[in-house]
Design a protein around this motif. Sequence first.
Motif, PDB file in Angstrom:
ATOM      1  N   THR A 124      -2.423  -8.322   1.970  1.00 41.31           N
ATOM      2  CA  THR A 124      -1.149  -8.255   1.240  1.00 41.31           C
ATOM      3  C   THR A 124      -0.137  -9.298   1.730  1.00 41.31           C
ATOM      4  O   THR A 124       0.440 -10.055   0.931  1.00 41.31           O
ATOM      5  CB  THR A 124      -0.541  -6.842   1.372  1.00 41.31           C
ATOM      6  OG1 THR A 124      -1.423  -5.892   0.776  1.00 41.31           O
ATOM      7  CG2 THR A 124       0.818  -6.781   0.686  1.00 41.31           C
ATOM      8  N   GLU A 125       0.094  -9.348   3.030  1.00 41.06           N
ATOM      9  CA  GLU A 125       1.083 -10.282   3.567  1.00 41.06           C
ATOM     10  C   GLU A 125       0.665 -11.729   3.344  1.00 41.06           C
ATOM     11  O   GLU A 125       1.493 -12.590   2.999  1.00 41.06           O
ATOM     12  CB  GLU A 125       1.282 -10.025   5.069  1.00 41.06           C
ATOM     13  CG  GLU A 125       1.920  -8.687   5.393  1.00 41.06           C
ATOM     14  CD  GLU A 125       2.026  -8.459   6.889  1.00 41.06           C
ATOM     15  OE1 GLU A 125       2.092  -9.469   7.634  1.00 41.06           O
ATOM     16  OE2 GLU A 125       2.040  -7.306   7.326  1.00 41.06           O
TER      17      GLU A 125
ATOM     18  N   ARG B  54      -6.029  -5.241  -0.168  1.00 37.50           N
ATOM     19  CA  ARG B  54      -4.906  -4.517   0.450  1.00 37.50           C
ATOM     20  C   ARG B  54      -4.670  -5.013   1.876  1.00 37.50           C
ATOM     21  O   ARG B  54      -3.525  -5.073   2.340  1.00 37.50           O
ATOM     22  CB  ARG B  54      -5.189  -3.013   0.438  1.00 37.50           C
ATOM     23  CG  ARG B  54      -5.216  -2.423  -0.966  1.00 37.50           C
ATOM     24  CD  ARG B  54      -5.287  -0.916  -0.957  1.00 37.50           C
ATOM     25  NE  ARG B  54      -5.455  -0.390  -2.301  1.00 37.50           N
ATOM     26  CZ  ARG B  54      -4.480  -0.255  -3.203  1.00 37.50           C
ATOM     27  NH1 ARG B  54      -3.245  -0.615  -2.873  1.00 37.50           N
ATOM     28  NH2 ARG B  54      -4.721   0.230  -4.404  1.00 37.50           N
TER      29      ARG B  54
ATOM     30  N   LEU C  98      -4.143  -4.298  -9.174  1.00 44.13           N
ATOM     31  CA  LEU C  98      -3.754  -4.479  -7.779  1.00 44.13           C
ATOM     32  C   LEU C  98      -3.288  -5.904  -7.516  1.00 44.13           C
ATOM     33  O   LEU C  98      -2.272  -6.125  -6.833  1.00 44.13           O
ATOM     34  CB  LEU C  98      -4.937  -4.130  -6.869  1.00 44.13           C
ATOM     35  CG  LEU C  98      -4.742  -4.392  -5.373  1.00 44.13           C
ATOM     36  CD1 LEU C  98      -3.533  -3.644  -4.834  1.00 44.13           C
ATOM     37  CD2 LEU C  98      -6.010  -4.019  -4.601  1.00 44.13           C
TER      38      LEU C  98
ATOM     39  N   ARG D 116       1.211 -12.644  -0.363  1.00 41.55           N
ATOM     40  CA  ARG D 116       2.630 -12.787  -0.732  1.00 41.55           C
ATOM     41  C   ARG D 116       3.278 -13.995  -0.059  1.00 41.55           C
ATOM     42  O   ARG D 116       4.190 -14.605  -0.619  1.00 41.55           O
ATOM     43  CB  ARG D 116       3.367 -11.500  -0.383  1.00 41.55           C
ATOM     44  CG  ARG D 116       2.991 -10.354  -1.311  1.00 41.55           C
ATOM     45  CD  ARG D 116       3.612  -9.029  -0.933  1.00 41.55           C
ATOM     46  NE  ARG D 116       3.284  -8.006  -1.934  1.00 41.55           N
ATOM     47  CZ  ARG D 116       3.475  -6.711  -1.768  1.00 41.55           C
ATOM     48  NH1 ARG D 116       3.994  -6.255  -0.621  1.00 41.55           N
ATOM     49  NH2 ARG D 116       3.151  -5.858  -2.716  1.00 41.55           N
TER      50      ARG D 116
ATOM     51  N   ASP E 271      -4.846 -10.203   6.954  1.00 45.56           N
ATOM     52  CA  ASP E 271      -3.509 -10.370   7.533  1.00 45.56           C
ATOM     53  C   ASP E 271      -3.566 -10.465   9.061  1.00 45.56           C
ATOM     54  O   ASP E 271      -2.939 -11.342   9.669  1.00 45.56           O
ATOM     55  CB  ASP E 271      -2.607  -9.205   7.125  1.00 45.56           C
ATOM     56  CG  ASP E 271      -2.196  -9.271   5.666  1.00 45.56           C
ATOM     57  OD1 ASP E 271      -2.305 -10.355   5.061  1.00 45.56           O
ATOM     58  OD2 ASP E 271      -1.759  -8.231   5.130  1.00 45.56           O
TER      59      ASP E 271
ATOM     60  N   GLU F 131       0.120  -6.339  -8.764  1.00 50.76           N
ATOM     61  CA  GLU F 131       1.076  -5.623  -7.917  1.00 50.76           C
ATOM     62  C   GLU F 131       1.364  -6.410  -6.647  1.00 50.76           C
ATOM     63  O   GLU F 131       2.515  -6.449  -6.171  1.00 50.76           O
ATOM     64  CB  GLU F 131       0.528  -4.237  -7.562  1.00 50.76           C
ATOM     65  CG  GLU F 131       0.543  -3.253  -8.722  1.00 50.76           C
ATOM     66  CD  GLU F 131      -0.179  -1.957  -8.381  1.00 50.76           C
ATOM     67  OE1 GLU F 131      -0.802  -1.876  -7.291  1.00 50.76           O
ATOM     68  OE2 GLU F 131      -0.139  -1.023  -9.215  1.00 50.76           O
ATOM     69  N   LEU F 132       0.340  -7.041  -6.080  1.00 45.76           N
ATOM     70  CA  LEU F 132       0.527  -7.814  -4.863  1.00 45.76           C
ATOM     71  C   LEU F 132       1.389  -9.041  -5.114  1.00 45.76           C
ATOM     72  O   LEU F 132       2.230  -9.407  -4.289  1.00 45.76           O
ATOM     73  CB  LEU F 132      -0.831  -8.238  -4.284  1.00 45.76           C
ATOM     74  CG  LEU F 132      -1.729  -7.119  -3.763  1.00 45.76           C
ATOM     75  CD1 LEU F 132      -3.072  -7.684  -3.314  1.00 45.76           C
ATOM     76  CD2 LEU F 132      -1.060  -6.366  -2.618  1.00 45.76           C
TER      77      LEU F 132
END
Length: 375
Positions: A316-317, A313, A343, A320, A286, A346-347
């Motif tokens: 993430t941005e 993790r 995971l 998405r 990110d 979830e993302l």
Amino acid sequence: MISIPSIKAFLFELNFESRHPSLFCQRLYALIAGCSFYHFDETSYEHYRPEEVPDYALERSYFKRQKRRVAIWKKIDAAFGLEKLEAAYEMFDDERSKHLFLLRILNNVYDRLLVRFPLFYSKQYQKLSKIAALADETEAVSLWNGLLTFMKYPLRKIGVDLTLWGGPDGIFIEFLLDQYSYKDIVSIEDGDNIIDGGACYGDTALHFATQTSGQIYSFEFMRENVELFHKNMELNPKYKDRVTLVERPLGARSDEKLYAVFNGPGTSISDKKTDGAVEFSSITIDDFVKENGVEKIDFIKFDIEGSEENALRGATETIRKFKPKLAICGYHKKDDLIVLPKLIKELLPEYSLYLDHHTINNTETVIYAAVKKKI
């Protein structure tokens, strides 16, 4: 006389279907039952060719087979938890992925393989010897104090517009098996911008560069790997301008102190300092994307020796926002095939997940993710 353990094993199997009615449990137990008919005495056969591997020895005792089935089942349950396993199994989108998940879990609980992976029986595997025969033996590069010796491979003889320093196994997996693609669902498309996490010697970055006109952002921090990375770029100057090397490890947060004790291509990082460890500063996907004004990311590949969860993790941005295709290695930790699919979903719940495996041993299992295109 039949022993008490044998009777217990018989009763366990007799009542199994009523206690474990799900398709997942039925399939897993059927696979275990098949394994109970034989055993393989070697702890590993990764260096064998198929024609050299000793035969399995048959277990002829009915009661010994029963006890073995129950023991394997209980060991899997204790190691992973059946509910967690079933939840991960159901996340995969097609039958091939689910079958490979079962094989992978069964082989994960023992140091030896209980079942052979599909590649063992594939004609494709025989092509490994053809790759080895391509080596230019007039030159060699030695790494890691002589632990590894690489030769130059002119890959144009197999239809790939590259020359590489490397070894036959890596070239076979990367270029013939196309490790980071899955069918026509997860693959490199022209114009894709790519994150190459765990770039190692640059072979994957160059493979990607032959498939896209986009940019490849490679992350590799180990000195000797970086040196060979640059050598491979110099061998292929037409592609090197589209490959950016970032010499920092990926993590869940940027600017963390991480440590590595070098172990060749299998070097992993830790937040704990040990004797002989070298300190590095982490970066997230990110932060890299934002700081460098990267307009889009279409594909993310991670093969980073157990740091895949943290790197996801830290992306993430990016995930998405851009919904890139993913190819994430899922074999460095025992619970990767439980933790990583969960995971990823979830993302981005829109992802469909797939699984494939690219060796005859317990390495090179890849989890793929893609948002299905609307027709």
